[in-house]
Enzyme design. Structure first.
Site, PDB file in Angstrom:
ATOM      1  N   SER A  54       4.249  -0.356  -9.696  1.00 20.03           N
ATOM      2  CA  SER A  54       5.533  -0.299  -9.000  1.00 20.03           C
ATOM      3  C   SER A  54       6.618  -0.867  -9.908  1.00 20.03           C
ATOM      4  O   SER A  54       6.312  -1.631 -10.840  1.00 20.03           O
ATOM      5  CB  SER A  54       5.391  -1.155  -7.731  1.00 20.03           C
ATOM      6  N   TYR A  90       2.421  -9.742  -5.226  1.00 19.62           N
ATOM      7  CA  TYR A  90       2.350  -8.272  -5.348  1.00 19.62           C
ATOM      8  C   TYR A  90       2.852  -7.853  -6.726  1.00 19.62           C
ATOM      9  O   TYR A  90       2.207  -7.068  -7.437  1.00 19.62           O
ATOM     10  CB  TYR A  90       3.216  -7.652  -4.244  1.00 19.62           C
TER      11      TYR A  90
HETATM   12  N1  LIG Z   1       5.165   3.596  -0.606  1.00 15.17           N
HETATM   13  C1  LIG Z   1       5.964   3.297  -1.630  1.00 15.17           C
HETATM   14  O1  LIG Z   1       7.146   3.588  -1.630  1.00 15.17           O
HETATM   15  C2  LIG Z   1       5.394   2.594  -2.846  1.00 15.17           C
HETATM   16  C3  LIG Z   1       6.258   2.188  -3.878  1.00 15.17           C
HETATM   17  C4  LIG Z   1       5.717   1.597  -5.019  1.00 15.17           C
HETATM   18  C5  LIG Z   1       4.352   1.420  -5.120  1.00 15.17           C
HETATM   19  N2  LIG Z   1       3.540   1.802  -4.071  1.00 15.17           N
HETATM   20  C6  LIG Z   1       2.102   1.611  -4.207  1.00 15.17           C
HETATM   21  O2  LIG Z   1       1.448   2.764  -3.730  1.00 15.17           O
HETATM   22  C7  LIG Z   1       0.193   2.406  -3.155  1.00 15.17           C
HETATM   23  C8  LIG Z   1       0.113   2.955  -1.730  1.00 15.17           C
HETATM   24  O3  LIG Z   1       1.186   2.416  -0.980  1.00 15.17           O
HETATM   25  P1  LIG Z   1       1.420   2.859   0.541  1.00 15.17           P
HETATM   26  O4  LIG Z   1       2.851   2.657   0.818  1.00 15.17           O
HETATM   27  O5  LIG Z   1       0.797   4.165   0.803  1.00 15.17           O
HETATM   28  O6  LIG Z   1       0.604   1.694   1.293  1.00 15.17           O
HETATM   29  P2  LIG Z   1      -0.196   1.740   2.688  1.00 15.17           P
HETATM   30  O7  LIG Z   1      -0.227   0.331   3.183  1.00 15.17           O
HETATM   31  O8  LIG Z   1       0.348   2.811   3.570  1.00 15.17           O
HETATM   32  O9  LIG Z   1      -1.668   2.158   2.229  1.00 15.17           O
HETATM   33  C9  LIG Z   1      -2.539   1.248   1.609  1.00 15.17           C
HETATM   34  C10 LIG Z   1      -3.947   1.642   1.985  1.00 15.17           C
HETATM   35  O10 LIG Z   1      -4.835   0.697   1.357  1.00 15.17           O
HETATM   36  C11 LIG Z   1      -5.851   0.361   2.278  1.00 15.17           C
HETATM   37  N3  LIG Z   1      -6.426  -0.938   1.950  1.00 15.17           N
HETATM   38  C12 LIG Z   1      -5.899  -2.168   2.142  1.00 15.17           C
HETATM   39  N4  LIG Z   1      -6.770  -3.113   1.747  1.00 15.17           N
HETATM   40  C13 LIG Z   1      -7.864  -2.470   1.277  1.00 15.17           C
HETATM   41  C14 LIG Z   1      -9.106  -2.903   0.746  1.00 15.17           C
HETATM   42  N5  LIG Z   1      -9.399  -4.218   0.616  1.00 15.17           N
HETATM   43  N6  LIG Z   1     -10.014  -1.982   0.353  1.00 15.17           N
HETATM   44  C15 LIG Z   1      -9.744  -0.641   0.498  1.00 15.17           C
HETATM   45  N7  LIG Z   1      -8.591  -0.184   1.022  1.00 15.17           N
HETATM   46  C16 LIG Z   1      -7.657  -1.079   1.404  1.00 15.17           C
HETATM   47  C17 LIG Z   1      -5.150   0.366   3.632  1.00 15.17           C
HETATM   48  O11 LIG Z   1      -6.086   0.488   4.701  1.00 15.17           O
HETATM   49  C18 LIG Z   1      -4.219   1.559   3.488  1.00 15.17           C
HETATM   50  O12 LIG Z   1      -4.824   2.753   3.944  1.00 15.17           O
HETATM   51  C19 LIG Z   1       0.100   0.894  -3.240  1.00 15.17           C
HETATM   52  O13 LIG Z   1      -0.626   0.531  -4.399  1.00 15.17           O
HETATM   53  C20 LIG Z   1       1.551   0.468  -3.394  1.00 15.17           C
HETATM   54  O14 LIG Z   1       1.661  -0.758  -4.074  1.00 15.17           O
HETATM   55  C21 LIG Z   1       4.028   2.365  -2.948  1.00 15.17           C
END
Ligand SMILES: NC(=O)c1ccc[n+]([C@@H]2O[C@H](COP(=O)([O-])OP(=O)(O)OC[C@H]3O[C@@H](n4cnc5c(N)ncnc54)[C@H](O)[C@@H]3O)[C@@H](O)[C@H]2O)c1
Length: 276
Positions: free
Chosen positions: A150, A163
């Site tokens: 990120s 994070y």
């Molecule tokens: N959504 C965004 O705009 C954004 C921006 C920058 C980075 N990211 C990165 O993208 C990735 C996904 O983000 P998101 O927004 O979809 O998040 P989200 O919270 O919707 O999804 C995360 C998923 O990880 C799973 N999870 C949590 N702990 C876990 C564990 N111990 N073992 C296995 N699974 C586990 C959760 O159940 C969930 O389904 C993350 O790495 C986040 O840091 C997202």
């Protein structure tokens, strides 16, 4: 013959039970990949796998806690038993619950348990999945590891210190893997994501904050999960066969401009000198 760019490849996608991981699972499946949905939320993981199968793809949900080595080992064994190979590892799982965000603050106010949880899930999880998937890629003489990072992993901010540190380390982990196993055909890259909220996530962020963040993206709008998944499919496929040890920014330019960008743009607009 199946000519899709990920035909016959097997992709382990962590955290694929929802959000960006689920979309990545659907998009990689649309390119022919067989998907291992590895999420701690077994119900959500099952729904995503069922959805892919309904659309004519192949998928299996294997409930996994990526922070626990025994759970990761069991997931990889089950994936190998089911599909017989692992070509792609998408390290996407992250702990982002409201409780986690409340504890993961500025350093003085850091809840040490929240720090440890962020490191265990976001960073150790990616290391453990890499540790157990890469040997199977080496057997194939080919593989692609993608670590989701990120902008917060490259730039300082007011909160989410754990994070951010975990996301910075994921960039280095990708470079280490690229250096260590590149000669055996395994590539590793970090995918740096701008704000691309899944449909349900918009509601959890205050509109004012969304506006500030949108103003600091160079694109008219924030990203979409599909835009992120398309880049993941590129890194997973042979289209990126000469790309390794890199950080691919799919962030609408969020990390590319001067810190004064949004405020200057507003000032120019007030002065009437913003003619672009
Ligand atoms: N959504 C965004 O705009 C954004 C921006 C920058 C980075 N990211 C990165 O993208 C990735 C996904 O983000 P998101 O927004 O979809 O998040 P989200 O919270 O919707 O999804 C995360 C998923 O990880 C799973 N999870 C949590 N702990 C876990 C564990 N111990 N073992 C296995 N699974 C586990 C959760 O159940 C969930 O389904 C993350 O790495 C986040 O840091 C997202």
């Amino acid at each position: 013959m199946n000519t899709k760019k990920l035909a016959n490849r097997v992709a382990v996608i962590t955290g694929a039970g929802g959000g960006l991981g689920a979309e990545c699972a659907r998009v990689l499946a649309s390119h022919g990949a067989k998907i291992v949905v590895a999420d701690i939320n077994s119900e959500a993981g099952l729904l995503v796998a069922e959805q892919i199968i309904k659309l004519g793809g192949e998928a299996i949900s294997i409930p996994t806690d990526v922070s626990q080595e025994t759970s990761v080992q069991a997931m990889v064994s089950a994936a190998m038993a089911h599909f017989g190979r692992i070509d792609i590892l998408y390290n996407n799982a992250a702990i982002l619950s409201a409780e986690q965000r409340a504890g993961d603050r500025d350093v003085i106010n850091m809840d040490v348990d929240a720090w440890d949880r962020a490191m265990a899930v976001n960073l150790r999880g990616a290391m453990l999945c890499s540790k157990h998937c890469i040997p199977h890629m080496i057997t194939l003489g080919k593989g692609s590891v993608i670590n989701v990072t990120s902008g917060l992993g490259t730039m300082g901010d007011l909160t989410l210190s754990a994070y951010a540190a975990s996301k910075a380390a994921l960039i280095m982990l990708a470079k280490s893997i690229a250096a260590q196993y590149g000669k055996q055909g395994v590539r590793a890259n970090a995918l740096l994501i701008g704000l691309a909220p899944a449909e349900n996530a918009h509601a959890t962020m205050p509109q004012q904050l969304l506006d500030i963040i949108r103003d600091n993206h160079l694109t008219p709008e924030l990203g979409t999960p599909k835009q992120i998944a398309d880049a993941a499919a590129f890194l997973a496929s042979d289209e990126s066969s000469f790309v390794t040890g890199s950080v691919l920014s799919v962030d609408g330019g969020f990390c590319s401009h001067t810190p004064s960008f949004a405020a200057t743009r507003e000032l120019f607009a007030q002065m009437g000198s913003n003619t672009m």
